[in-house]
Design an enzyme around this catalytic site. Structure first.
Site: not given
Ligand code: IMP
Ligand code: MG
Length: 176
Positions: A98-99, A102, A151, A164
């Site tokens: 995963e990238d 959060d 962010f 990207r």
């Molecule tokens: P989570 O469910 O809150 O953990 O959200 C995770 C997803 O939110 C990641 O897979 C990203 O697609 C997006 N995301 C969260 N923070 C960032 C950021 O700083 N930059 C870009 N995408 C983010």
């Molecule tokens: Mg993602």
């Protein structure tokens, strides 16, 4: 909101070094096992491509995409597959790539779903771990970088589908 500036946080050289370190650990941990490495589209595409090129465990690769619905920039935990995995995962050692993690809600859902398919083991590699933002109990097994908040874009990560393609990671500064 318009983007005012991008400030470099992680250079392409630092990304390369860290990806090699993670690959070395994964090679050690998965030697001799039947590994399936899953790319979570779209954000992980660049990290995944660089990581798997360093793997020496003869993995099978597959791709998936999930949509997460939420208010503002907060994910809700209501997640669905918009592209499911095509390989059978039963009995396999599965590594999700995963990238960024959060709040952790998206990954918590995805890992539960993948686990229910009878995998032998399941681990998570994430390039960036925003550990202070976590709202669910979720550990990243192979974390590239830990950042507090803010962010970020680049190296697969987007702001409204932009940036990207950038080879490094940048903090987004928005206009007032
Ligand atoms: P989570 O469910 O809150 O953990 O959200 C995770 C997803 O939110 C990641 O897979 C990203 O697609 C997006 N995301 C969260 N923070 C960032 C950021 O700083 N930059 C870009 N995408 C983010
Ligand atoms: Mg993602």
């Amino acid at each position: 909101m318009r983007v005012k500036a991008l400030r470099e946080l992680i250079s392409p050289q630092a990304l390369d070094r860290r990806v090699r370190e993670l690959a070395a650990r994964i090679n050690e941990d998965y030697r001799g096992r039947d590994v399936i490495v899953l790319c979570v589209l779209n954000g992980a595409f660049m990290f995944f491509a660089d990581l798997v090129r360093r793997l020496e465990v003869d993995p099978l690769l597959d791709f998936l995409r999930v949509a997460s619905y939420g208010k503002n920039d907060e994910s809700s935990g209501t997640v669905s597959f918009t592209k499911d995995v095509e390989l059978s995962l039963a009995g396999k050692d599965v590594l999700i790539v995963e990238d960024i993690v959060d709040t952790g809600r998206t990954m918590a859902f995805l890992m539960e779903e993948i686990r229910s398919r009878g995998v032998n083991s399941l681990r998570l590699a994430a390039l960036v771990d925003k550990v202070e933002r976590r709202t669910v109990n979720l550990a990243v097994d192979y974390a590239g970088f830990t950042i507090p908040s803010g962010f970020i874009v680049g190296y697969g990560l987007d702001y409204a589908e932009r940036f990207r393609e950038l080879p490094g990671i940048y903090v987004v500064e928005l206009e007032e």
